[in-house]
Every structure is written in C-alpha cells, then in structure tokens.
Design a protein around this motif. Structure first.
Motif, short mmCIF file in Angstrom:
data_model
loop_
_atom_site.label_atom_id
_atom_site.label_comp_id
_atom_site.label_asym_id
_atom_site.label_seq_id
_atom_site.Cartn_x
_atom_site.Cartn_y
_atom_site.Cartn_z
N UNK A 166 0.74 -1.47 0.09
CA UNK A 166 0.30 0.19 0.12
C UNK A 166 1.01 1.70 -0.16
N UNK A 167 0.08 1.86 -1.13
CA UNK A 167 1.38 3.43 -1.03
C UNK A 167 0.24 4.23 -0.33
N UNK A 181 -4.13 6.98 -1.36
CA UNK A 181 -4.14 6.01 -1.93
C UNK A 181 -4.81 5.29 -0.12
N UNK A 182 -5.63 6.14 1.05
CA UNK A 182 -6.59 5.54 1.46
C UNK A 182 -7.46 5.14 1.33
N UNK A 183 -7.68 4.72 1.29
CA UNK A 183 -9.87 3.40 1.36
C UNK A 183 -10.02 3.77 2.98
N UNK A 184 -9.87 5.08 3.34
CA UNK A 184 -11.08 5.42 4.31
C UNK A 184 -9.95 6.75 5.74
N UNK A 185 -11.22 7.10 5.39
CA UNK A 185 -10.98 8.45 6.81
C UNK A 185 -11.53 8.62 7.75
N UNK A 223 -7.55 8.41 11.65
CA UNK A 223 -7.48 6.99 11.17
C UNK A 223 -7.42 6.54 9.56
N UNK A 224 -6.20 6.31 9.29
CA UNK A 224 -6.34 6.79 7.40
C UNK A 224 -5.85 4.80 7.47
N UNK A 225 -7.18 4.32 6.89
CA UNK A 225 -7.44 3.00 6.63
C UNK A 225 -6.23 2.60 5.62
N UNK A 226 -6.13 2.15 5.14
CA UNK A 226 -5.21 0.46 4.27
C UNK A 226 -6.10 -0.33 3.56
N UNK A 227 -5.60 -0.85 2.39
CA UNK A 227 -6.08 -2.61 2.61
C UNK A 227 -5.91 -3.06 3.96
#
Length: 201
Positions: free
Chosen positions: A85-86, A172-176, A185-189
């Motif tokens: 993830x980037x 590149x985040x999937x959610x904030x 909270x910075x979501x990734x995969x």
C-alpha cells in the motif's frame, strides 16, 4: 505579553497491523493535520538523495516494512506488509520554492552500488536525524523526524502566522475517520495508521 519565537504543532503516526474501527467518519479526504509512520529496520535516519533515486525524492528512510520518501511538497510512504500500500500526505498550496535540509548529521553513511557502471555509484551518502522543510508556507517550516518507533513532524510556526493555510491531502487511503481521542485514522487495505491529534507547545 511577549510571544514565543516559534510555536510547534506536533502530530505522529503509527502503523497498526489490524485496522481499528473508527468512531466518526470523515466527510472529505482533505485534512488539516500532518505526518508519517514507522516500524523497526534499516535506514532509520533520513538518507539524502545524491542521484541514487529518481523522481522528486530529496530524502528517504526505512524502518522494517515501511519506507518513507520526502518530496518538496509531500511525504510519501510504502507499507510492505500491507500488500505494498502507498500513502501520500500532500501539502496543498505550499510555496513553490521550499527547500529540504538535513539536520543532525548521523554517524552512518551509505554506499549505493548500481551495477558495474561506477558512474552510477553513489558513495559516502550522508544521513540525518531530521529533515526541515524550510518555508513550506509563509511563516511555517515543517520538521520531520523519527521518534519512539514512528515518524512524526512539527509545524514550526512564527508569531502572528495563520496556521489555517496548512492543508494536507491524504492520497491512497481506503478510508479516513476521527477516533475517540481526536486522532486521524487512515485506513488501508489491511491495516490502519493512527495520526495523533495536534499538540501545540
């Protein structure tokens, strides 16, 4: 009343292996906050780019499965353990003539030997404990450093400066989301990064 010469606003980010549930959803992906993550590993200091890397990278560091690249207007990271993830923290509307300066020369130098062509080799490349984004915004510098197994950065604010000019866009985040303690909270995969709420001192 005498004003302090500078005011520092600190935030820090840590990578968590399992995504933590967010308390409040964020309506947009533009945030007024700062920073980057870390784990354990090599290149703990910020290594200057003397031509061993392409692109806009000025300094880079790596701790465990997290690589951080500092560009003139962004902090970018790659999370190896999170399927590559980037993430990018991009400073919106920053000054164009910002300079990045290494601070606190570390005891270690690095050699980059790229193939057999000695012309591509870079020897005795210095590393630093901190990197200063000088003049990123009017009256505001940004200092990036590593502390306690995570990357963090300070906004170094001159008196009478409007900090509202600082806007950080997360890429590149999937959610904030915003957690119970005000952290971002910075979501990734497969994980989440927790950016602490800003602290002024």
């Amino acid at each position: 009343m005498r004003l302090p010469s500078v005011i520092r606003i600190l935030t820090a980010v840590a990578v968590v292996a399992v995504a933590a549930p967010a308390t409040h959803s964020a309506p947009e992906r533009t945030v007024r906050a700062q920073t980057a993550p870390a784990t354990g590993g090599l290149m703990e200091d910020f290594v200057a780019n003397h031509g061993q890397w392409t692109g806009d990278v000025k300094f880079a560091a790596r701790r465990g499965g997290v690589a951080v690249a500092l560009e003139p207007h962004a902090i970018r990271m790659s999370l190896d353990r999170d399927a590559g993830a980037r993430l990018g923290f991009v400073f919106e509307d920053a000054n164009r003539d910002v300079t990045l300066e290494g601070e606190g020369r570390g005891p270690t130098s690095y050699n980059f030997l790229d193939g057999r062509d000695r012309g591509l080799w870079r020897l005795d490349v210095p590393a630093y404990e901190r990197v200063l984004y000088r003049g990123l915004y009017d009256g505001i510098d940004v200092q990036v450093r590593e502390k306690d197994e995570r990357f963090e950065y300070d906004l170094v604010v001159s008196p009478h400066t409007d900090v509202r000019q600082v806007i950080v866009r997360v890429e590149g985040a999937t959610s904030l989301a915003v957690g119970d303690n005000g952290e971002l909270v910075v979501g990734t995969a497969a994980s989440a990064m927790h950016q602490t709420a800003p602290l002024a001192f």
